[in-house]
Structures are given as structure tokens and as C-alpha cells.
Scaffold this motif. Sequence first.
Motif, short mmCIF file in Angstrom:
data_model
loop_
_atom_site.label_atom_id
_atom_site.label_comp_id
_atom_site.label_asym_id
_atom_site.label_seq_id
_atom_site.Cartn_x
_atom_site.Cartn_y
_atom_site.Cartn_z
N LEU A 1 0.62 -1.11 0.12
CA LEU A 1 -0.01 -0.07 0.01
C LEU A 1 0.95 1.46 -0.08
O LEU A 1 0.66 2.25 -0.65
CB LEU A 1 -0.92 0.07 1.16
CG LEU A 1 -2.00 0.88 1.21
CD1 LEU A 1 -2.86 0.54 0.09
CD2 LEU A 1 -2.97 0.98 2.57
N LYS A 2 1.91 1.33 0.88
CA LYS A 2 2.93 2.54 0.57
C LYS A 2 3.38 2.73 -0.67
O LYS A 2 3.60 3.85 -0.89
CB LYS A 2 3.84 2.03 1.95
CG LYS A 2 3.26 2.12 3.58
CD LYS A 2 4.37 1.93 4.29
CE LYS A 2 4.09 2.04 5.88
NZ LYS A 2 5.24 1.80 6.61
N ARG A 3 4.10 1.49 -1.12
CA ARG A 3 4.69 1.61 -2.49
C ARG A 3 3.74 2.07 -3.70
O ARG A 3 4.10 2.88 -4.47
CB ARG A 3 5.25 0.26 -2.98
CG ARG A 3 6.29 -0.10 -2.02
CD ARG A 3 6.99 -1.21 -2.60
NE ARG A 3 7.73 -1.05 -3.67
CZ ARG A 3 8.33 -1.86 -4.40
NH1 ARG A 3 8.37 -3.22 -3.79
NH2 ARG A 3 9.01 -1.69 -5.45
N ILE A 4 2.35 1.66 -3.87
CA ILE A 4 1.54 1.87 -4.94
C ILE A 4 0.80 3.27 -4.50
O ILE A 4 0.48 3.99 -5.54
CB ILE A 4 0.59 0.64 -4.92
CG1 ILE A 4 0.07 0.94 -6.57
CG2 ILE A 4 -0.20 0.38 -4.02
CD1 ILE A 4 -0.43 -0.34 -7.11
N ILE B 1 -1.44 6.52 2.94
CA ILE B 1 -1.00 6.36 4.29
C ILE B 1 -1.13 7.79 4.63
O ILE B 1 -1.19 8.18 6.05
CB ILE B 1 0.19 6.02 4.27
CG1 ILE B 1 0.41 4.34 3.61
CG2 ILE B 1 1.00 5.99 5.58
CD1 ILE B 1 -0.64 3.42 4.19
N GLU B 2 -0.84 8.85 4.01
CA GLU B 2 -0.53 10.43 4.44
C GLU B 2 -1.73 10.60 4.97
O GLU B 2 -2.11 11.56 6.10
CB GLU B 2 0.10 11.03 3.44
CG GLU B 2 0.18 12.62 3.79
CD GLU B 2 0.46 13.29 2.41
OE1 GLU B 2 0.39 14.48 2.77
OE2 GLU B 2 1.33 12.77 1.66
N ARG C 1 -3.17 11.55 8.90
CA ARG C 1 -3.59 13.20 9.21
C ARG C 1 -4.97 12.77 9.73
O ARG C 1 -5.13 13.88 10.61
CB ARG C 1 -3.62 13.91 7.80
CG ARG C 1 -4.05 15.31 8.03
CD ARG C 1 -3.94 16.08 6.62
NE ARG C 1 -4.64 15.69 5.63
CZ ARG C 1 -4.23 15.44 4.70
NH1 ARG C 1 -2.82 15.64 4.25
NH2 ARG C 1 -5.05 15.08 3.41
N ARG C 2 -5.74 12.19 9.12
CA ARG C 2 -7.07 12.15 9.87
C ARG C 2 -7.11 11.39 11.09
O ARG C 2 -7.97 11.73 12.14
CB ARG C 2 -8.26 11.14 9.04
CG ARG C 2 -8.34 12.13 7.71
CD ARG C 2 -9.33 11.13 6.57
NE ARG C 2 -9.36 11.82 5.30
CZ ARG C 2 -9.94 11.68 4.40
NH1 ARG C 2 -10.68 10.44 4.46
NH2 ARG C 2 -10.21 12.50 3.30
N TYR C 3 -6.39 10.39 11.57
CA TYR C 3 -5.98 10.00 12.58
C TYR C 3 -5.56 10.90 13.55
O TYR C 3 -6.13 10.81 14.91
CB TYR C 3 -4.83 8.73 12.62
CG TYR C 3 -4.45 7.89 13.92
CD1 TYR C 3 -5.25 7.00 14.34
CD2 TYR C 3 -3.27 8.50 14.73
CE1 TYR C 3 -5.09 6.46 15.67
CE2 TYR C 3 -3.03 7.86 15.94
CZ TYR C 3 -3.91 6.86 16.45
OH TYR C 3 -3.68 6.11 17.65
N LYS D 1 3.47 2.49 10.82
CA LYS D 1 4.78 3.12 11.21
C LYS D 1 5.87 2.21 11.59
O LYS D 1 7.04 2.77 11.89
CB LYS D 1 4.54 4.21 12.31
CG LYS D 1 3.59 5.36 12.06
CD LYS D 1 3.17 6.05 13.35
CE LYS D 1 2.49 7.38 12.98
NZ LYS D 1 3.45 8.46 12.40
N VAL D 2 5.67 0.95 11.23
CA VAL D 2 6.89 -0.04 11.67
C VAL D 2 7.29 0.23 12.76
O VAL D 2 8.45 0.09 13.12
CB VAL D 2 7.70 -0.03 10.59
CG1 VAL D 2 8.37 -1.36 10.27
CG2 VAL D 2 7.11 0.04 9.17
N LEU D 3 6.61 0.36 13.91
CA LEU D 3 7.12 0.66 15.30
C LEU D 3 7.51 -0.39 16.02
O LEU D 3 8.30 -0.16 16.81
CB LEU D 3 5.88 1.48 16.15
CG LEU D 3 5.64 2.91 15.48
CD1 LEU D 3 4.66 3.48 16.53
CD2 LEU D 3 6.89 3.66 15.33
#
Length: 340
Positions: free
Chosen positions: A8-11, A16-17, A21-23, A92-94
Motif C-alpha cells: 500500500l505504501k509503495r503503490i 497512508i498520508e 492526518r485523519r488519525y 509506522k513499523v514501530l
Amino acid sequence: MDDFLELLKRITPEVIEIFERRYDILKNVKYHQPIGRRMLSEKLKLSERIVRNEVDILRSLGLLTITDNGTILTNEGEDLLEKLSNIVYDIKVLEALRQTVKDILGAKDLFIVPGDADTNPYVLKELGIVASKVVLSLLPNVKIIAVTGGQTVKEVVDNFPTCFFKDILVVPARGGIGQEVEKQANTLAANLAKKLGGRYKLLHLPDTMDEEVYKLIVKKEDVQDVLNDINNADMLIFGIGNAIEMAKRRKFNQQMIEKLSQVGAIGEIFGYYFDKEGNIVYSTTTVGIKLEKIKNIKYMIGVAGGAHKAEAILSLNGIKHNAIFVIDEGIARRILSIKG
């Protein structure tokens, strides 16, 4: 789940942005409701136009509602926020960041809260919630808790659930500092004890004093009684300070502040000032817990928020291995950029 998020991040990185932001909008509304759009814009550091558009979308989705006093979360918004927490952590791969930073610090354990308290004030409340859960999980093995003062520790106490541990004693780890009574160790010790259904003792003394006065004061029986409990604590909940910030809070004169800068003071805990190598470069005559005693403490819970605290945490070489840190993402990423 991880593979899906990576794809999802790649395509569609913009998804994600938008999600983040909404979160952030929902989180800020939760902790500041009812809140006006202008104030929300200031807290998020976004334009009012963007905030207005996002709020309208979230309202149309049934997550927010607008009242005469400002924007508030709906029940559905509250429920969704609860469910989104783990997804944000994954996005965020935390978990990978947590393990890496834990290894860098050599800490006993480490917990990371998404966000950066330097830019998102609500993150401090999130730190308080997570830290309170960590503390609660350890209480069956604790008889005496010592707490320092400060805003971050206050968030831990404020977010602590009411429970029943009548045998636990809570004490201030040090004397008073600054003018804000609600953030002082005495106040926080009393408030935490009330939430635990336990007992507390207070230390009615300033944090620092002249050496001669200190020697006289600590001989008093009631002071000795509290100091004995402090030094026999099973758990210490403490904040971590930037050296210069703490010097200013203690009303050090400009000459002393400049001296601390010259000797490379970066971090501060319990009145001890550390340089980047972990050496103590200055210490105050502090009433309360002593650095040499903390090695005997079973659980040390260090709580800090804001990327600017990263260097301060790295400077705590003598205690990092025995500490459980609850920090935000801003600190973790800053530590990684310094040591990675």
C-alpha cells in the motif's frame, strides 16, 4: 498484514498520508474536545482550509460532530480510534523500531507511542496511558513506589485507573521544584496513592538547598523516615529532562547555565547532570533519591516525550540497562538517526 501495508505504501503512499492526518485529527479532538477548527489547525500545524475539509469528511462519516462549542468525537469515532491504534503502530513499523532502539539503549524493556510530543501535544497523554498500563502490570510485586515531578509523570498519574492496592506506599522521589504545585512530586505521590487505595508520605522540602542546611534538615526524624522509604522503593517512576531546560526550571543563574553548556551537560535526572558520554558533570544538593541507590530498585520506569529528549536519554549510561522506557516515536527515530 505487514506485506499488505508495504504494498500500500509503495503503490498509493498518499493513502497512508491521508490516514495518518485523519488519525491525528481524531486524536487531537479526543483530548481537546470541544475544540474549534482554528485551534485544531494550530495544534496540527495544518492550514485551516485543510482542517476544515478533513473535519467535514470525518463528520460525513459519522466520526465527528459539530456543536456550538466546537468539534467533538461521536461514539463511533471513539470506538474507531480504539481499533486504529494497532494499525497505526503497524503502518509506522514501530515494532521493528522498538526492538532496534531497545538494543541501542540496552534497556530492560521499551515501549513506543506513535507521534512526537514536540509537535503533537496529545502524545504526552498517550505516553501517560501506556506508562500507566506498564506500571499497573508490575504492581503485584511492588510495596513502595517513588515518583518524581513534572508534566510527563503527571500524565501517568492522571491516566492511572482507580484500583485497590492498599498495602502499597507512594512517596515523592525528591523535594519540590518550580511553582506549579500540581506537577510536584508530593502532589503526584498523593494523587497516585489515592488512585491505588494505598498510603503516601510527603517530603515538605525544596528540591535543592545549601549544603549546610541540607546536613541539618536530613537529620530530622520525619525527614529520615521518608528518605528511608524513598531509598527502599521497589519502583521508581521518573521523567527525563534536558539539562539546560531543567537548569532554567531550577532558576539557575545565567553564569551557571553557561557553565553547564561548557561542560557538555545534556541530560538530567534526580539533580544529576550528564554529558553525552554518561559522565556526571554537575550535581545539586538534592533532597531525595540518590543515584547510587537506584541500582537496588526493581522497576525503573522512565517516561519521556519529544524528539529533543533523545540525547538526554542517551546520556543516561549508568541506568539505561536497568530501566523500562516509555517514549514517543519522535525520540525513538531521533535516537536511531544518532546511533543507527
